[in-house]
Design a protein around this motif. Structure first.
Motif, PDB file in Angstrom:
ATOM      1  N   UNK A 108       0.735  -0.997   0.022  1.00 45.68           N
ATOM      2  CA  UNK A 108       0.112   0.123  -0.043  1.00 45.68           C
ATOM      3  C   UNK A 108       0.925   1.135  -0.073  1.00 45.68           C
ATOM      4  N   UNK A 109       0.556   2.292  -0.811  1.00 44.96           N
ATOM      5  CA  UNK A 109       1.131   3.590  -0.767  1.00 44.96           C
ATOM      6  C   UNK A 109       1.591   4.122   0.460  1.00 44.96           C
ATOM      7  N   UNK A 110       0.487   3.994   1.485  1.00 48.31           N
ATOM      8  CA  UNK A 110       0.764   4.895   2.610  1.00 48.31           C
ATOM      9  C   UNK A 110       1.677   3.836   3.395  1.00 48.31           C
ATOM     10  N   UNK A 111       1.557   2.660   3.480  1.00 49.40           N
ATOM     11  CA  UNK A 111       2.558   1.730   4.262  1.00 49.40           C
ATOM     12  C   UNK A 111       3.875   2.144   3.760  1.00 49.40           C
ATOM     13  N   UNK A 112       4.098   1.966   2.436  1.00 48.38           N
ATOM     14  CA  UNK A 112       5.462   2.344   2.074  1.00 48.38           C
ATOM     15  C   UNK A 112       6.017   3.888   2.429  1.00 48.38           C
ATOM     16  N   UNK A 113       5.207   4.776   2.278  1.00 48.60           N
ATOM     17  CA  UNK A 113       5.262   6.073   2.613  1.00 48.60           C
ATOM     18  C   UNK A 113       5.851   6.279   3.915  1.00 48.60           C
ATOM     19  N   UNK A 114       5.249   5.678   4.984  1.00 52.24           N
ATOM     20  CA  UNK A 114       5.768   5.744   6.226  1.00 52.24           C
ATOM     21  C   UNK A 114       7.008   5.138   6.490  1.00 52.24           C
ATOM     22  N   UNK A 115       7.433   3.878   5.960  1.00 56.00           N
ATOM     23  CA  UNK A 115       8.628   3.345   5.984  1.00 56.00           C
ATOM     24  C   UNK A 115       9.826   4.163   5.327  1.00 56.00           C
ATOM     25  N   UNK A 116       9.275   4.763   4.153  1.00 53.58           N
ATOM     26  CA  UNK A 116      10.521   5.421   3.401  1.00 53.58           C
ATOM     27  C   UNK A 116      10.744   6.704   3.735  1.00 53.58           C
ATOM     28  N   UNK A 117       9.743   7.721   4.554  1.00 51.50           N
ATOM     29  CA  UNK A 117      10.173   8.967   4.896  1.00 51.50           C
ATOM     30  C   UNK A 117      10.272   9.410   6.186  1.00 51.50           C
ATOM     31  N   UNK A 118       9.822   8.812   7.146  1.00 47.65           N
ATOM     32  CA  UNK A 118       9.858   9.036   8.506  1.00 47.65           C
ATOM     33  C   UNK A 118      11.197   8.797   9.195  1.00 47.65           C
ATOM     34  N   UNK A 119      11.623   9.567   9.897  1.00 48.24           N
ATOM     35  CA  UNK A 119      13.156   9.442  10.589  1.00 48.24           C
ATOM     36  C   UNK A 119      13.169   8.290  11.419  1.00 48.24           C
ATOM     37  N   UNK A 120      14.228   7.609  11.583  1.00 42.99           N
ATOM     38  CA  UNK A 120      14.246   6.412  12.288  1.00 42.99           C
ATOM     39  C   UNK A 120      13.664   6.683  13.845  1.00 42.99           C
ATOM     40  N   UNK A 121      14.221   7.731  14.503  1.00 44.56           N
ATOM     41  CA  UNK A 121      13.280   7.984  15.769  1.00 44.56           C
ATOM     42  C   UNK A 121      12.121   7.901  15.526  1.00 44.56           C
TER      43      UNK A 121
END
Length: 316
Positions: A186-199
């Motif tokens: 899902x686009x939103x699933x991937x968006x969270x993994x690929x854009x959010x900082x590691x913290x």
């Protein structure tokens, strides 16, 4: 958290270069001398050695090593002698080739390096191969993995420590909904993994466990036979707990029937100056056997000596 030991007093780069050249001279190669020098020099010192060697002997040290060494020992020494960005560029390029293709390596590079280090790797890739890392990854991957991998490698992820807890709770719920529905691409699933900082991502995964009583990575284990799900799990581990991820890679490399020297070499060469001390602690905790003992049991000769030296156990 590095495990390499560097001499307390600054060494003479010229002396190192002269000694390395002597190691290649005469009948046979002095592998012990090569190990004693290169495994005890940090990245900046190794760069100075290469630069001085090239200026003095009109040949890249890597070419001299390539002519004199062989097999797993050669690969370990060559990978170690490269600068970290050059090494990542080399491994990424190799991982996209038909005979050496490894999506796992691409995940490691995209997810365990800092934003700055990933940028340096992409610059080194461009300089070496005259094209972008993104270009080759896009060409050599397909489907859901390409959809995940391209934003992972292209992102300029925030490296700070600030965390938005309200966002973490909201996105934990969103991730749970997508996993419940098995919408792993899902686009939103991937968006969270690929854009959010590691913290921020760590906070989200903690909220996931608090709200739903299960570790998100363990929930993905149910579909571990699916390659994309396995790579998705590796992505989450590399982003949030790389030491645990690399412990597992080492464990599988050493404990399988026939040692996976490729994985063992890669992890030691890329993590010795980063977090190998913590990886060793994880390995001991998980396996009740020190990593150096496991390596010594499964490897031999100069290759074993170089591995042990890089993980800080040569003299133990």
């Amino acid at each position: 958290m590095s495990t390499i030991t560097v001499p307390a007093h600054a060494t003479s780069i010229t002396d190192d270069v002269d000694q390395l050249h002597k190691a290649f001279s005469g009948f046979g190669t002095n592998e012990k001398l090569i190990i004693s020098i290169l495994s005890h020099r940090d990245a900046e010192q190794r760069k100075q050695i290469r630069d001085t060697y090239a200026a003095t002997y009109k040949e890249d040290l890597l070419k001299s090593l390539d002519k004199e060494l062989s097999n797993d020992f050669e690969r370990l020494v060559l990978l170690w002698t490269l600068s970290p960005p050059e090494r990542d560029a080399y491994l990424a390029n190799e991982a996209t080739k038909r005979w050496t293709k490894s999506n796992q390596v691409l995940v490691e590079i995209a997810c365990t390096r800092s934003t700055h280090d990933l940028l340096l790797a992409k610059q080194a890739y461009h300089a070496k191969y005259k094209k972008s890392m993104e270009e080759d990854i896009a060409y050599h991957t397909t489907g859901d993995f390409r959809k995940l991998m391209l934003p992972l490698i292209a992102t300029c992820r925030y490296d700070g420590t600030e965390v938005n807890m309200t966002l973490a709770k909201t996105e934990a719920k969103l991730l749970h909904e997508k996993i419940d529905d098995k919408c792993f691409n899902d686009d939103e699933f991937i968006r969270i993994l690929t854009t959010r900082s590691k913290c921020q991502l760590n906070a989200t995964l903690n909220q996931y466990k608090n709200q739903f009583g299960e570790d998100i990575i363990k929930e993905l284990e149910e579909d571990s036979k699916d390659e994309y799900i396995s790579l998705l799990r590796a992505t989450l581990e590399c982003l949030t707990y790389p030491e645990k991820y690399f412990e597992r890679v080492l464990r599988l490399a050493i404990n399988k029937t026939g040692t996976d020297e490729g994985a063992l070499t890669r992890v030691v060469a890329t993590r010795a100056e980063v977090d190998m001390k913590v990886i060793k602690e994880e390995y001991l905790k998980r396996n009740s056997v020190p990593l150096d003992k496991a390596i010594a049991k499964d490897t031999r000769g100069d290759y074993e000596d170089m591995l042990l030296s890089l993980i800080g156990c040569a003299d133990e």
